[in-house]
Design a protein around this motif. Structure first.
Motif, PDB file in Angstrom:
ATOM      1  N   LYS A   1       0.831  -1.193   0.000  1.00 26.61           N
ATOM      2  CA  LYS A   1       0.000   0.000   0.000  1.00 26.61           C
ATOM      3  C   LYS A   1       0.876   1.257   0.000  1.00 26.61           C
ATOM      4  CE  LYS A   1      -3.726   2.232   2.390  1.00 26.61           C
ATOM      5  NZ  LYS A   1      -5.081   2.134   2.025  1.00 26.61           N
ATOM      6  N   SER A   2       0.426   2.248  -0.715  1.00 25.88           N
ATOM      7  CA  SER A   2       1.136   3.522  -0.828  1.00 25.88           C
ATOM      8  C   SER A   2       0.637   4.482   0.242  1.00 25.88           C
ATOM      9  CB  SER A   2       0.856   4.107  -2.213  1.00 25.88           C
ATOM     10  OG  SER A   2       1.194   5.457  -2.271  1.00 25.88           O
ATOM     11  N   ASN A   3       1.480   5.421   0.678  1.00 27.71           N
ATOM     12  CA  ASN A   3       1.023   6.491   1.566  1.00 27.71           C
ATOM     13  C   ASN A   3       0.773   7.772   0.776  1.00 27.71           C
ATOM     14  OD1 ASN A   3       3.659   7.354   1.073  1.00 27.71           O
ATOM     15  ND2 ASN A   3       3.929   8.128   3.137  1.00 27.71           N
ATOM     16  N   ALA A   4       0.785   7.653  -0.540  1.00 24.36           N
ATOM     17  CA  ALA A   4       0.556   8.806  -1.409  1.00 24.36           C
ATOM     18  C   ALA A   4      -0.938   9.117  -1.491  1.00 24.36           C
ATOM     19  CB  ALA A   4       1.112   8.537  -2.802  1.00 24.36           C
ATOM     20  N   ILE A   5      -1.235  10.400  -1.647  1.00 20.39           N
ATOM     21  CA  ILE A   5      -2.619  10.847  -1.795  1.00 20.39           C
ATOM     22  C   ILE A   5      -2.718  11.846  -2.935  1.00 20.39           C
ATOM     23  CG2 ILE A   5      -3.289  10.455   0.608  1.00 20.39           C
ATOM     24  CD1 ILE A   5      -2.891  13.473   1.126  1.00 20.39           C
ATOM     25  N   THR A   6      -3.918  11.974  -3.444  1.00 21.47           N
ATOM     26  CA  THR A   6      -4.265  13.041  -4.374  1.00 21.47           C
ATOM     27  C   THR A   6      -5.257  13.929  -3.643  1.00 21.47           C
ATOM     28  OG1 THR A   6      -3.954  11.653  -6.319  1.00 21.47           O
ATOM     29  CG2 THR A   6      -5.351  13.592  -6.582  1.00 21.47           C
ATOM     30  N   VAL A   7      -4.951  15.215  -3.574  1.00 27.78           N
ATOM     31  CA  VAL A   7      -5.839  16.175  -2.924  1.00 27.78           C
ATOM     32  C   VAL A   7      -6.436  17.054  -4.015  1.00 27.78           C
ATOM     33  CG1 VAL A   7      -6.008  18.064  -1.259  1.00 27.78           C
ATOM     34  CG2 VAL A   7      -4.494  16.124  -0.794  1.00 27.78           C
ATOM     35  N   LEU A   8      -7.747  17.216  -3.970  1.00 29.18           N
ATOM     36  CA  LEU A   8      -8.448  18.039  -4.950  1.00 29.18           C
ATOM     37  C   LEU A   8      -8.954  19.310  -4.292  1.00 29.18           C
ATOM     38  CD1 LEU A   8     -10.646  15.259  -6.591  1.00 29.18           C
ATOM     39  CD2 LEU A   8      -8.385  16.044  -7.313  1.00 29.18           C
ATOM     40  N   THR A   9      -8.725  20.432  -4.944  1.00 30.24           N
ATOM     41  CA  THR A   9      -9.317  21.695  -4.532  1.00 30.24           C
ATOM     42  C   THR A   9      -9.616  22.496  -5.792  1.00 30.24           C
ATOM     43  OG1 THR A   9      -9.166  23.551  -2.977  1.00 30.24           O
ATOM     44  CG2 THR A   9      -7.179  23.046  -4.240  1.00 30.24           C
TER      45      THR A   9
ATOM     46  N   PRO B   1      -6.943   8.434  -1.509  1.00 32.04           N
ATOM     47  CA  PRO B   1      -5.736   7.605  -1.407  1.00 32.04           C
ATOM     48  C   PRO B   1      -5.288   7.121  -2.778  1.00 32.04           C
ATOM     49  CG  PRO B   1      -7.660   6.342  -0.749  1.00 32.04           C
ATOM     50  CD  PRO B   1      -8.132   7.761  -0.991  1.00 32.04           C
ATOM     51  N   ILE B   2      -3.999   7.040  -2.949  1.00 34.83           N
ATOM     52  CA  ILE B   2      -3.429   6.388  -4.125  1.00 34.83           C
ATOM     53  C   ILE B   2      -3.084   4.979  -3.658  1.00 34.83           C
ATOM     54  CG2 ILE B   2      -1.542   6.350  -5.800  1.00 34.83           C
ATOM     55  CD1 ILE B   2      -1.435   9.428  -5.532  1.00 34.83           C
ATOM     56  N   GLU B   3      -3.931   4.035  -3.987  1.00 32.57           N
ATOM     57  CA  GLU B   3      -3.791   2.665  -3.484  1.00 32.57           C
ATOM     58  C   GLU B   3      -2.573   1.958  -4.060  1.00 32.57           C
ATOM     59  OE1 GLU B   3      -5.552   1.142  -1.124  1.00 32.57           O
ATOM     60  OE2 GLU B   3      -6.743   2.945  -0.804  1.00 32.57           O
ATOM     61  N   ALA B   4      -2.288   2.222  -5.322  1.00 36.88           N
ATOM     62  CA  ALA B   4      -1.155   1.586  -5.981  1.00 36.88           C
ATOM     63  C   ALA B   4      -0.703   2.487  -7.110  1.00 36.88           C
ATOM     64  CB  ALA B   4      -1.552   0.207  -6.516  1.00 36.88           C
ATOM     65  N   GLY B   5       0.509   2.273  -7.569  1.00 38.73           N
ATOM     66  CA  GLY B   5       1.036   3.067  -8.673  1.00 38.73           C
ATOM     67  C   GLY B   5       2.425   2.592  -9.053  1.00 38.73           C
ATOM     68  N   TYR B   6       2.950   3.204 -10.078  1.00 42.41           N
ATOM     69  CA  TYR B   6       4.292   2.883 -10.553  1.00 42.41           C
ATOM     70  C   TYR B   6       5.281   3.247  -9.459  1.00 42.41           C
ATOM     71  CZ  TYR B   6       8.329   2.984 -13.732  1.00 42.41           C
ATOM     72  OH  TYR B   6       9.535   2.786 -14.338  1.00 42.41           O
ATOM     73  N   ARG B   7       5.949   2.257  -8.909  1.00 46.39           N
ATOM     74  CA  ARG B   7       6.804   2.435  -7.732  1.00 46.39           C
ATOM     75  C   ARG B   7       7.844   3.543  -7.902  1.00 46.39           C
ATOM     76  NH1 ARG B   7       5.581   2.186  -2.951  1.00 46.39           N
ATOM     77  NH2 ARG B   7       4.232   0.539  -3.649  1.00 46.39           N
TER      78      ARG B   7
END
Length: 107
Positions: free
Chosen positions: A2-10, A88-94
């Protein structure tokens, strides 16, 4: 893993406001990357249906930086109640996710 990365929208009302917020967030290292997109927003405010053109900011950050990121957006935003939502960014290119993490300072 699992990634700790997020996408925040505003969203903001103008390109000028978007650029101001982008500079603050990148200089503070609260985001590694911010993308923008012109959108139409349709919502209810003060009991009225509103239709506005806005700029959406798609902010790449981390869970650890979210609290500071939210406070910084609020402090630099023109709206009374800005949209600030984290996905949350659940998965992505490492390699990309590693780069993102290296460029965000949550403290």
């Amino acid at each position: 893993m699992k990634s700790n990365a997020i996408t925040v929208l505003t969203t903001v009302a103008t390109d000028e406001q978007a650029n101001k917020l982008i500079e603050v967030l990148l200089e503070s290292r609260l985001a590694a990357c911010i993308q923008t997109q012109n959108i139409g927003s349709h919502y209810v405010w003060d009991g009225k249906i509103c239709h506005d053109e806005e700029v959406m900011l798609i902010i790449k950050s981390t869970n650890e930086a979210y609290s500071r990121l939210e406070r910084t957006i609020i402090a630099n935003h023109d709206y009374e109640v800005p949209q600030i939502v984290a996905l949350p960014i659940e998965a992505g290119y490492r390699p990309y996710l590693n780069w993102l993490k290296q460029h965000v300072n949550p403290y």
